[in-house]
Design a protein around this motif. Structure first.
Motif, PDB file in Angstrom:
ATOM      1  N   VAL A   1       3.532  -3.476  10.176  1.00  0.00           N
ATOM      2  CA  VAL A   1       3.293  -2.076   9.821  1.00  0.00           C
ATOM      3  C   VAL A   1       2.023  -1.973   8.989  1.00  0.00           C
ATOM      4  O   VAL A   1       1.210  -1.068   9.170  1.00  0.00           O
ATOM      5  CB  VAL A   1       4.481  -1.501   9.036  1.00  0.00           C
ATOM      6  CG1 VAL A   1       4.210  -0.064   8.615  1.00  0.00           C
ATOM      7  CG2 VAL A   1       5.757  -1.575   9.866  1.00  0.00           C
ATOM      8  N   ILE A   2       1.867  -2.941   8.077  1.00  0.00           N
ATOM      9  CA  ILE A   2       0.723  -2.947   7.160  1.00  0.00           C
ATOM     10  C   ILE A   2       0.252  -4.383   6.978  1.00  0.00           C
ATOM     11  O   ILE A   2       1.066  -5.303   6.919  1.00  0.00           O
ATOM     12  CB  ILE A   2       1.123  -2.371   5.779  1.00  0.00           C
ATOM     13  CG1 ILE A   2       1.382  -0.864   5.885  1.00  0.00           C
ATOM     14  CG2 ILE A   2       0.048  -2.630   4.735  1.00  0.00           C
ATOM     15  CD1 ILE A   2       1.884  -0.257   4.596  1.00  0.00           C
ATOM     16  N   ALA A   3      -1.062  -4.562   6.878  1.00  0.00           N
ATOM     17  CA  ALA A   3      -1.631  -5.870   6.539  1.00  0.00           C
ATOM     18  C   ALA A   3      -2.294  -5.741   5.174  1.00  0.00           C
ATOM     19  O   ALA A   3      -3.182  -4.907   4.981  1.00  0.00           O
ATOM     20  CB  ALA A   3      -2.642  -6.320   7.584  1.00  0.00           C
ATOM     21  N   ASP A   4      -1.847  -6.533   4.205  1.00  0.00           N
ATOM     22  CA  ASP A   4      -2.442  -6.535   2.870  1.00  0.00           C
ATOM     23  C   ASP A   4      -3.541  -7.586   2.831  1.00  0.00           C
ATOM     24  O   ASP A   4      -3.295  -8.769   3.096  1.00  0.00           O
ATOM     25  CB  ASP A   4      -1.374  -6.833   1.811  1.00  0.00           C
ATOM     26  CG  ASP A   4      -0.356  -5.708   1.713  1.00  0.00           C
ATOM     27  OD1 ASP A   4      -0.791  -4.542   1.570  1.00  0.00           O
ATOM     28  OD2 ASP A   4       0.857  -5.976   1.786  1.00  0.00           O
TER      29      ASP A   4
ATOM     30  N   GLU B   1      -5.970   1.611   2.745  1.00  0.00           N
ATOM     31  CA  GLU B   1      -5.788   2.105   1.383  1.00  0.00           C
ATOM     32  C   GLU B   1      -6.090   1.016   0.374  1.00  0.00           C
ATOM     33  O   GLU B   1      -5.439  -0.041   0.379  1.00  0.00           O
ATOM     34  CB  GLU B   1      -4.348   2.579   1.178  1.00  0.00           C
ATOM     35  CG  GLU B   1      -4.085   3.063  -0.239  1.00  0.00           C
ATOM     36  CD  GLU B   1      -2.637   3.429  -0.455  1.00  0.00           C
ATOM     37  OE1 GLU B   1      -2.280   3.729  -1.612  1.00  0.00           O
ATOM     38  OE2 GLU B   1      -1.853   3.401   0.514  1.00  0.00           O
ATOM     39  N   PRO B   2      -7.085   1.229  -0.483  1.00  0.00           N
ATOM     40  CA  PRO B   2      -7.301   0.282  -1.584  1.00  0.00           C
ATOM     41  C   PRO B   2      -6.246   0.568  -2.656  1.00  0.00           C
ATOM     42  O   PRO B   2      -6.161   1.691  -3.164  1.00  0.00           O
ATOM     43  CB  PRO B   2      -8.712   0.643  -2.068  1.00  0.00           C
ATOM     44  CG  PRO B   2      -8.864   2.086  -1.716  1.00  0.00           C
ATOM     45  CD  PRO B   2      -8.059   2.327  -0.473  1.00  0.00           C
TER      46      PRO B   2
ATOM     47  N   ALA C   1       0.828  -1.212   0.000  1.00  0.00           N
ATOM     48  CA  ALA C   1       0.000   0.000   0.000  1.00  0.00           C
ATOM     49  C   ALA C   1       0.850   1.245   0.000  1.00  0.00           C
ATOM     50  O   ALA C   1       0.560   2.207  -0.695  1.00  0.00           O
ATOM     51  CB  ALA C   1      -0.917   0.006   1.214  1.00  0.00           C
ATOM     52  N   ALA C   2       1.932   1.237   0.790  1.00  0.00           N
ATOM     53  CA  ALA C   2       2.808   2.392   0.803  1.00  0.00           C
ATOM     54  C   ALA C   2       3.453   2.571  -0.553  1.00  0.00           C
ATOM     55  O   ALA C   2       3.644   3.680  -1.039  1.00  0.00           O
ATOM     56  CB  ALA C   2       3.882   2.222   1.872  1.00  0.00           C
TER      57      ALA C   2
ATOM     58  N   LYS D   1      -8.099  -5.545  -3.619  1.00  0.00           N
ATOM     59  CA  LYS D   1      -7.113  -5.601  -2.538  1.00  0.00           C
ATOM     60  C   LYS D   1      -6.982  -4.251  -1.841  1.00  0.00           C
ATOM     61  O   LYS D   1      -7.093  -3.204  -2.454  1.00  0.00           O
ATOM     62  CB  LYS D   1      -5.747  -6.035  -3.074  1.00  0.00           C
ATOM     63  CG  LYS D   1      -5.728  -7.463  -3.605  1.00  0.00           C
ATOM     64  CD  LYS D   1      -4.335  -7.856  -4.057  1.00  0.00           C
ATOM     65  CE  LYS D   1      -4.305  -9.286  -4.583  1.00  0.00           C
ATOM     66  NZ  LYS D   1      -2.947  -9.682  -5.023  1.00  0.00           N
ATOM     67  N   PHE D   2      -6.751  -4.310  -0.516  1.00  0.00           N
ATOM     68  CA  PHE D   2      -6.514  -3.096   0.248  1.00  0.00           C
ATOM     69  C   PHE D   2      -5.512  -3.396   1.354  1.00  0.00           C
ATOM     70  O   PHE D   2      -5.200  -4.554   1.639  1.00  0.00           O
ATOM     71  CB  PHE D   2      -7.821  -2.573   0.868  1.00  0.00           C
ATOM     72  CG  PHE D   2      -8.345  -3.376   2.026  1.00  0.00           C
ATOM     73  CD1 PHE D   2      -8.016  -3.054   3.334  1.00  0.00           C
ATOM     74  CD2 PHE D   2      -9.178  -4.476   1.807  1.00  0.00           C
ATOM     75  CE1 PHE D   2      -8.503  -3.796   4.403  1.00  0.00           C
ATOM     76  CE2 PHE D   2      -9.676  -5.225   2.866  1.00  0.00           C
ATOM     77  CZ  PHE D   2      -9.332  -4.881   4.173  1.00  0.00           C
TER      78      PHE D   2
END
Length: 327
Positions: free
Chosen positions: A244-247, A205-206, A4-5, A211-212
């Motif tokens: 940090v982020i989960a996809d 964030e999509p 996402a980043a 996917k988001f």
């Protein structure tokens, strides 16, 4: 930082102590005499800075904001949003003037030759993923203040990172005043909206159809929202864990169910999300408890991503009104 980043990459808060400081084109600091030496603890040990640093390089993705806020212009910085870290963002563009820094890398990929050529005497890497090997190499060039210890990479609070930067620059008093000013802004929001206390929030964030990404409760964007009084759900915290982020796939919109759901992205990803049948069936969408923040035009998504002493006031001005519109 995960996918996402990376999607955001293609897109594209100031107080003084007893003595005022002036930004200097050379990147010089004007610390009080007697402030040094100072020792700063960090992820890879501790660094003692014997004298006032004259040439500063920032390698954290948003570190330059706090350095600028303290009256010092870095001579080198890294790119983050596929953009030069100066002249674009509304909260910082006037700070650089006619002396922008040299780009010495992109995100956590550093150009050691360019860094060495600038002959810095201080390298700051707070909001970064600097590895031990990079730290060791850079320490042969100059004093290095790496990520704060006790926090995962990219998950230290803006207060901690700002304090680390202020200490390294010999500007503790100025730093405390900066932080107090931002804390007061957040308190004013909480005082105005006591109904937000304890309400849940999710931020994501999509980034492509189906996917988001969901952002960690310690991510700057979620941290910004929690400082307004919000909290996160048990499911949200469990799903993210220490990441940090989960996809996630659109089948996991349950993770994003909250009293307020905040999405970041582009006009294109916003349209794709709002048109998706799985999303239109979510309670948060049907009850109009979701908001979408663009990374640019206005640059509010970027301001939340930076979450610095310079960007926070801008973000508060942009975000509060949108949250107030949700009844």
């Amino acid at each position: 930082m995960a996918v996402a980043a990376a999607a955001a990459l293609v897109l594209s808060a100031c107080g003084g102590g007893a003595e005022k400081t002036e930004s200097k084109p050379s990147g010089e600091a004007t610390a009080k005499s007697g402030a040094f030496p100072v020792t700063v603890d960090h992820k890879y040990g501790s660094t003692t800075i014997e004298a006032e640093p004259k040439k500063v390089i920032t390698l954290g993705l948003s570190d330059q904001d706090a350095v600028l806020a303290l009256g010092v212009k870095p001579v080198g910085a890294v790119a983050w949003f596929k953009e030069e870290p100066f002249g674009k963002w509304p909260w910082v563009k006037d700070q650089w003037g006619s002396t922008p820094p040299q780009l010495v890398g992109e995100r956590d990929e550093y150009n050691m030759e360019k860094i060495a050529a600038l002959k810095p005497d201080l390298i700051i890497a707070q909001y970064s993923g600097m590895k031990k090997e990079q730290y060791d190499t850079l320490s042969k060039i100059a004093k290095v203040v790496a990520q704060p210890k006790g926090a995962e990479d990219y998950q230290a609070s803006w207060q901690v990172m700002t304090k680390q930067i202020g200490k390294a620059l010999g500007k503790d008093a100025e730093t405390d005043k900066l932080i107090s000013g931002i804390d007061a802004r957040f308190k004013a929001v909480r005082d105005k909206h006591p109904e937000w206390k304890g309400k849940t929030v999710a931020a994501g964030e999509p980034y492509e159809p189906g996917k988001f990404s969901a952002f960690s409760p310690k991510d700057p964007k979620v941290a910004f929202l929690t400082e307004m009084g919000f909290t996160t759900t048990d499911l949200y915290r469990t799903t993210l864990g220490n990441d940090v982020i989960a996809d996630l796939s659109f089948e996991r919109f349950d993770v994003m169910e909250a009293d307020r759901t905040v999405w970041l992205g582009t006009a294109e990803t916003e349209a794709q999300l709002k048109a998706d049948p799985l999303y239109t069936k979510t309670k948060v969408n049907q009850e109009k408890r979701d908001i979408f923040l663009p990374y640019e035009g206005p640059d509010v998504g970027a301001a939340l991503s930076f979450n610095t002493v310079l960007s926070i006031p801008y973000a508060i001005d942009q975000v509060v009104a949108k949250l107030e519109a949700i009844k």
